[in-house]
Write an enzyme that holds these catalytic residues in place. Structure first.
Site, PDB file in Angstrom:
ATOM      1  N   CYS A  19       7.039  -9.620 -10.278  1.00 26.19           N
ATOM      2  CA  CYS A  19       7.520 -10.648 -10.952  1.00 26.19           C
ATOM      3  C   CYS A  19       8.819  -9.929 -11.829  1.00 26.19           C
ATOM      4  O   CYS A  19       9.299  -8.856 -11.569  1.00 26.19           O
ATOM      5  CB  CYS A  19       6.628 -10.717 -12.357  1.00 26.19           C
ATOM      6  SG  CYS A  19       5.003 -11.485 -12.013  1.00 26.19           S
ATOM      7  N   GLY A  59       9.922 -13.631  -8.131  1.00 23.61           N
ATOM      8  CA  GLY A  59       8.710 -14.522  -8.296  1.00 23.61           C
ATOM      9  C   GLY A  59       9.077 -15.892  -8.255  1.00 23.61           C
ATOM     10  O   GLY A  59      10.099 -16.321  -8.942  1.00 23.61           O
ATOM     11  N   ASN A 115       5.716  -7.581 -15.718  1.00 24.04           N
ATOM     12  CA  ASN A 115       5.617  -7.359 -14.310  1.00 24.04           C
ATOM     13  C   ASN A 115       4.780  -6.167 -13.879  1.00 24.04           C
ATOM     14  O   ASN A 115       4.887  -5.114 -14.414  1.00 24.04           O
ATOM     15  CB  ASN A 115       7.216  -6.990 -13.896  1.00 24.04           C
ATOM     16  CG  ASN A 115       7.375  -6.644 -12.467  1.00 24.04           C
ATOM     17  OD1 ASN A 115       8.348  -5.876 -12.193  1.00 24.04           O
ATOM     18  ND2 ASN A 115       6.468  -6.776 -11.725  1.00 24.04           N
ATOM     19  N   GLY A 116       3.673  -6.362 -13.146  1.00 25.96           N
ATOM     20  CA  GLY A 116       2.934  -5.482 -12.686  1.00 25.96           C
ATOM     21  C   GLY A 116       1.509  -5.827 -12.606  1.00 25.96           C
ATOM     22  O   GLY A 116       1.344  -7.067 -12.629  1.00 25.96           O
ATOM     23  N   TYR A 132      12.067  -3.554   0.031  1.00 25.57           N
ATOM     24  CA  TYR A 132      12.075  -4.817   0.124  1.00 25.57           C
ATOM     25  C   TYR A 132      12.301  -5.500  -1.118  1.00 25.57           C
ATOM     26  O   TYR A 132      12.823  -6.550  -1.244  1.00 25.57           O
ATOM     27  CB  TYR A 132      10.763  -5.204   0.868  1.00 25.57           C
ATOM     28  CG  TYR A 132      10.504  -6.922   0.676  1.00 25.57           C
ATOM     29  CD1 TYR A 132      11.381  -7.733   1.376  1.00 25.57           C
ATOM     30  CD2 TYR A 132       9.392  -7.264  -0.022  1.00 25.57           C
ATOM     31  CE1 TYR A 132      11.097  -8.931   1.151  1.00 25.57           C
ATOM     32  CE2 TYR A 132       9.159  -8.597  -0.071  1.00 25.57           C
ATOM     33  CZ  TYR A 132      10.013  -9.523   0.669  1.00 25.57           C
ATOM     34  OH  TYR A 132       9.654 -10.969   0.700  1.00 25.57           O
TER      35      TYR A 132
END
Ligand code: SF4
Length: 473
Positions: A18, A45, A119-120, A257
């Protein structure tokens, strides 16, 4: 039924992490600035987007499923006044795709309120859910919000509630949190996900990636350290370290990426690191071929590096439809086999009759790569040699990347020769782990490489699925 909207046809790699963002200033249009920050973090995201904003007294949250530009309009932003905001772009890693699971998460706490963007992925979700008691949470982010809310009292304000509670969490969590007057940024002790601090005039900005600072014209101040919590108020920035010290374990896939090529991580521009991966790959696995063709867009820098060292000319043989985002519409049955064509198409006039080196950054499930190779062959390639600028992805990620379980990973139990047969390529080579690390310019012990090596830096709940909370509530 799939828990996702239709898979991105090029998603033969982990689902994105995210994106989180936060800004605090004086007399600024924080929601608008957050919108542009999120716009830059869209790649992290695409399922939902949201902003919460404070006018100094009240917090308003606006969020919905869809891309940032679909969720927000001028009218919506005009209804979000205030000089403090946080924002989020979501890719589901726990819980399913639904409005309720979009972020920021919001909670009233007596006279106060807080909002959180995450995020995570926590790895002690089951334990935490038990400790916090019954609640309507379907994500680990809601559990964290609940834990902070439970710690807030008339005497304990948000920053203390957060620093007291954070050591209860395990796994990957980069957070932006706010109440009506305070902005907080947190990186878990291993720092799995990035977070940086910037300055825009008199305003402070925190964001997942430096590219989000660039778009605002904000100056990069520094990376927020693993285990660091920054507390930003009108009077400035203070910092706390509420965790036991731990070793840095930044996700190496940020370099491969996830991160934008124009972002800077550990002092290195991601694009340059990816080019080095391609150079190293050409040294490690040379091949006799006519053209080097990247899988756009994340394979481009590695293909440039590969071409430079191998001397095999770089050619754009695949065209990407730049205007297709993630789709929530199921493709027609007739399109399924060729789903990849929604995003990429091969050009026979460029590829026909040539021996092609196809360069991509990673293979996770393999189904898309298989379609891609078939498409390149259909376009007339006489040979297809596949070069991947990261090692085989053999282990599932528990730190915020949606890879499914191990049985879905192409490389889980196959040798490289077997994978080459499965993908129908003349030759296949993956960049070795030491080559990947060297290309980042950082030390090996900086990174999490668990999906490549099987060495998880923390305990992981192998038996838990992403729907753990949905099953237990
Ligand atoms: S397991 Fe892989 S994708 Fe997950 S955090 Fe570690 S390096 Fe990144």
């Amino acid at each position: 039924m799939s828990d996702h909207p239709v898979d991105d046809p090029t998603l033969d790699r982990p689902g994105e992490a995210c994106g989180v963002f936060g800004i605090l200033g004086q007399d600024i249009d924080a929601a608008r600035l957050t919108y542009f920050g999120l716009f830059t973090l869209q790649h992290r995201g695409q399922e939902s987007a949201g902003i919460s904003v404070s006018d100094g007294e009240n917090i308003t949250v606006y969020k919905d499923l869809g891309l940032v530009a679909q969720v927000f309009s001028e009218t919506v932003l005009a209804g979000l006044p205030g000089s403090l905001a946080i924002g989020h772009t979501r890719y589901s890693t726990t819980g399913s795709t639904s409005w309720e699971n979009s972020q920021p998460v919001f909670r009233h706490v007596g006279e106060n309120a807080l909002a959180l963007a995450h995020n995570g992925n926590l790895t002690n979700t089951a334990q935490l859910a038990k400790e916090l008691g019954p609640l309507a949470a379907t994500t680990d982010s809601e559990l964290m919000t609940e834990a902070f809310a439970q710690a807030m009292t008339d005497d304990i304000a948000l920053p203390d509630a957060v620093s007291m509670t954070l050591p209860r969490f395990q796994g990957a969590f980069t957070l932006t949190i706010m109440d009506a007057t305070t902005l907080i940024g947190v990186r878990d002790p291993h720092g799995f996900r990035p977070l940086c601090l910037g300055k825009l005039g008199e305003s402070w900005v925190i964001a997942s990636e430096t590219a989000a600072l660039d778009i605002l014209g904000a100056e990069f101040v520094r990376q927020i350290q693993p285990g660091e919590m920054v507390v930003i108020t009108k009077t400035g920035v203070t910092t706390r370290f509420p965790f036991e010290p731990a070793e840095s374990r930044l996700c190496v896939f940020e370099f491969v990426y996830f991160a934008r090529p124009d972002s800077i991580l550990l002092g290195e521009t991601i694009h340059k690191a990816r080019q080095r991966m391609g150079r190293r790959l050409a040294e490690q696995a040379p091949v006799d071929a006519d053209i080097t063709v990247p899988v756009p867009e994340s394979g481009i820098p590695a293909a440039q590096g590969f071409s430079e060292v191998s001397g095999i000319p770089y050619v754009d043989g695949l065209v990407k439809n730049r205007y297709v985002g993630r789709t929530f519409i199921q493709p027609a049955q007739s399109m399924r086999e060729h789903g990849v064509r929604m995003k990429l198409n091969a050009m026979p006039g460029v590829i026909g009759g040539r021996r092609v080196v196809l360069v991509d950054d990673s293979i996770v499930r393999g189904s898309t790569t298989k379609q891609l190779v078939a498409m390149v062959r259909e376009a007339g390639a006489s040979e297809v040699h596949l070069r991947i600028s990261s090692p085989p992805y053999r282990w599932p990620c528990f730190y915020g990347m949606d890879t499914g379980d191990r049985s879905t990973l192409l490389a889980a139990d196959l040798s490289i020769d077997e994978i080459a047969v499965e993908l129908d390529v003349e030759s296949l080579a993956y960049l070795e782990l030491d080559g990947l690390i060297e290309a980042t310019g950082a030390d090996a012990d900086t990174f999490c490489t668990a999906c490549l090596s099987g060495e998880y830096p923390t305990e992981v709940p192998i038996a838990d699925s992403k729907f753990l909370l949905e099953r237990s509530t």
